[in-house]
Design an enzyme around this catalytic site. Structure first.
Site, short mmCIF file in Angstrom:
data_model
loop_
_atom_site.label_atom_id
_atom_site.label_comp_id
_atom_site.label_asym_id
_atom_site.label_seq_id
_atom_site.Cartn_x
_atom_site.Cartn_y
_atom_site.Cartn_z
N GLU A 147 0.80 -0.99 0.10
CA GLU A 147 0.15 0.16 -0.13
C GLU A 147 0.85 1.31 0.14
O GLU A 147 0.53 2.10 0.89
CB GLU A 147 -0.99 0.00 1.32
CG GLU A 147 -1.80 -1.23 1.14
CD GLU A 147 -2.93 -1.12 2.38
OE1 GLU A 147 -2.65 -0.12 3.08
OE2 GLU A 147 -3.81 -2.18 2.36
N ASN A 188 2.62 -4.70 -3.40
CA ASN A 188 1.16 -5.11 -3.26
C ASN A 188 0.21 -3.81 -3.00
O ASN A 188 0.62 -2.73 -2.01
CB ASN A 188 1.15 -6.25 -1.85
CG ASN A 188 -0.34 -6.96 -1.76
OD1 ASN A 188 -0.71 -7.32 -2.67
ND2 ASN A 188 -0.66 -6.76 -0.67
N HIS A 224 -10.02 -6.51 -2.37
CA HIS A 224 -10.96 -6.70 -1.12
C HIS A 224 -12.14 -5.82 -1.76
O HIS A 224 -12.42 -4.66 -1.95
CB HIS A 224 -10.50 -5.74 0.06
CG HIS A 224 -9.48 -6.61 0.57
ND1 HIS A 224 -9.49 -7.46 1.48
CD2 HIS A 224 -8.07 -6.01 1.09
CE1 HIS A 224 -8.47 -7.86 1.84
NE2 HIS A 224 -7.48 -6.95 1.86
N GLU A 252 -5.33 -11.05 -1.68
CA GLU A 252 -6.19 -11.02 -0.28
C GLU A 252 -7.58 -10.67 -0.87
O GLU A 252 -8.43 -10.02 -0.33
CB GLU A 252 -5.85 -9.73 0.30
CG GLU A 252 -4.42 -9.35 0.69
CD GLU A 252 -4.10 -8.17 1.55
OE1 GLU A 252 -4.90 -7.70 2.12
OE2 GLU A 252 -2.88 -7.90 1.57
N ASP A 254 -11.39 -10.89 -0.95
CA ASP A 254 -12.75 -11.30 -0.54
C ASP A 254 -13.67 -10.34 -0.92
O ASP A 254 -13.51 -9.40 -1.73
CB ASP A 254 -12.78 -11.09 1.34
CG ASP A 254 -12.17 -9.80 1.83
OD1 ASP A 254 -12.20 -8.78 1.15
OD2 ASP A 254 -11.64 -9.62 2.88
C1 XIL Z 1 -5.89 -6.93 8.24
C2 XIL Z 1 -5.91 -7.92 8.95
O1 XIL Z 1 -7.00 -8.88 8.28
C3 XIL Z 1 -6.92 -7.74 10.23
O2 XIL Z 1 -6.83 -8.65 11.09
C4 XIL Z 1 -5.94 -6.49 10.94
O3 XIL Z 1 -6.61 -6.04 11.94
C5 XIL Z 1 -5.51 -5.27 9.96
O4 XIL Z 1 -4.82 -5.86 8.83
N1 XIL Z 1 -4.60 -5.03 3.50
C6 XIL Z 1 -3.74 -5.73 3.98
C7 XIL Z 1 -3.90 -6.56 5.11
O5 XIL Z 1 -2.48 -5.65 3.30
O6 XIL Z 1 -2.57 -6.83 5.93
C8 XIL Z 1 -5.01 -6.21 5.91
O7 XIL Z 1 -5.14 -7.33 7.04
C9 XIL Z 1 -6.31 -6.01 5.30
C10 XIL Z 1 -6.14 -4.86 4.22
#
Ligand code: XIL
Length: 340
Positions: A147, A188, A224, A252, A254
């Site tokens: 990020e 990422n 996400h 990641e 979802d």
């Molecule tokens: C999130 C985890 O899922 C949570 O449990 C934690 O509280 C915060 O981080 N982007 C990312 C991940 O790169 O590391 C994040 O994970 C979600 C968003």
């Protein structure tokens, strides 16, 4: 055992759960299917462990490898949870995706912006070297930086940018590469899955880094997503990154649903999961699809997106949802067809 299974399969300790198909047995041989791992459930919940082992041939520690958790006080590392994840993966023939060496959201509280530039640079170098060296040869890919972009595609305003300037990104990749020359090194981000300003900025950044000879091997797309919005031309977008000569990965995935959940929303969610899997499989250098947790019990969504939930492919009782079935169907229909 399906033909796509890695040779390490014989080291399985946990038998696959009967009753529904395992994603890992259906994936093309050159693409991994992974899940983020919740360290607490891994330690305490046998059903969680056995489904994780059965479904996935890769894992990402959801939080355990983040700096804030690894180094709670200066120079004192706590490897317990991250070692557990690696151990579990090895016992179950799973590759480990390392997440993440540098993230603005996971800087330990004891790091002070008032420190001189050189001290901060040295601290970062040491952190990256320490973590990557410990897992050298055990982690196939690292999210080196996470990020680093702002929504408009420029570099995110962060401690690292303010203190070290834009060169911190290239430095981080070079230090990681020195510590494990065989690890695949990824950049990422989120909100870059579809075409748009942020994805354009990422494309420019990756092109510049590659032209400067920085060892960036892959681009991770967090993904996400919301159930009602598909990214703009995800396949075309992944392809233009692949054209730079890097691998791509869905890191990641979802798909959150605005509560209450209903059958139609679950179907839309299933289609979006399938859509992202297809996008990856349409790009020859897409190396993996990782789900950000596989069961609604442990998903981060309800605590971070109030009013949303049910984002995973298994429900909170670890039973498959339509999204799991959609992934299975997509993979089954492709068995025997050459990769696209
Ligand atoms: C999130 C985890 O899922 C949570 O449990 C934690 O509280 C915060 O981080 N982007 C990312 C991940 O790169 O590391 C994040 O994970 C979600 C968003």
């Amino acid at each position: 055992m399906g033909q796509a299974e890695p040779a390490t399969e014989s080291s399985w300790q946990t038998p696959p759960t009967p009753g529904w198909p395992a994603l890992r047995g259906l994936m093309p041989a050159n693409v991994r299917i992974g899940s983020a791992v919740d360290g607490k459930l891994l330690a305490t919940d046998e059903r969680y462990r056995s489904e994780l082992a059965a479904q996935f041939n890769a894992v990402t520690a959801e939080n355990a490898m983040k700096w804030v958790n690894l180094e709670p006080s200066p120079g004192v590392y706590d490897w317990s949870e991250s070692d557990q994840v690696v151990k579990f993966a090895q016992a179950n023939g799973q590759a480990v995706y390392g997440h993440t060496l540098l993230w603005h959201s996971s800087v330990p509280a004891w790091v002070s912006e008032s420190w001189p530039r050189e001290r901060i640079r040295e601290l970062l170098r040491q952190h990256i070297t320490t973590v990557v060296s410990r897992y050298r040869g055990k982690i196939w890919a690292w999210d080196v930086v996470n990020e680093v972009l702002a929504e408009d595609g420029s570099l995110r305003d962060s401690l690292w940018l303010r203190k070290l300037g834009p060169g911190y990104i290239a430095d981080a990749f070079r230090w990681a590469h020195e510590a494990d020359p065989d690890a695949r090194l990824f950049i990422n981000d989120y909100g870059t899955e579809g075409r748009g300003r942020k994805a354009n900025g990422l494309l420019r950044l990756v092109r510049e880094l590659r032209m400067a000879g920085v060892p960036v091997h892959g681009v991770g797309f967090q993904s996400h997503l919301r159930w009602d919005r598909a990214p703009e031309d995800a396949t075309g977008n992944l392809r233009r990154f692949a054209a730079l000569g890097v691998s791509v990965a869905i890191t990641e995935l979802d798909v959150r649903i605005q509560l209450p959940v209903d059958a139609e929303k679950l179907l839309d969610q299933a289609l979006l999961y399938q859509h992202m899997l297809k996008a990856c499989l349409a790009v020859s250098t897409c190396e993996s699809v990782t789900l950000w947790g596989f069961t609604d019990t442990s998903s981060w969504i309800s605590s971070h997106y109030p009013g949303f939930g049910a984002a995973c492919v298994f429900d909170s009782d670890i039973r498959p949802k339509p999204a799991h079935e959609a992934l299975v169907q997509e993979l089954t229909s492709r068995r025997g067809t050459p990769p696209g």
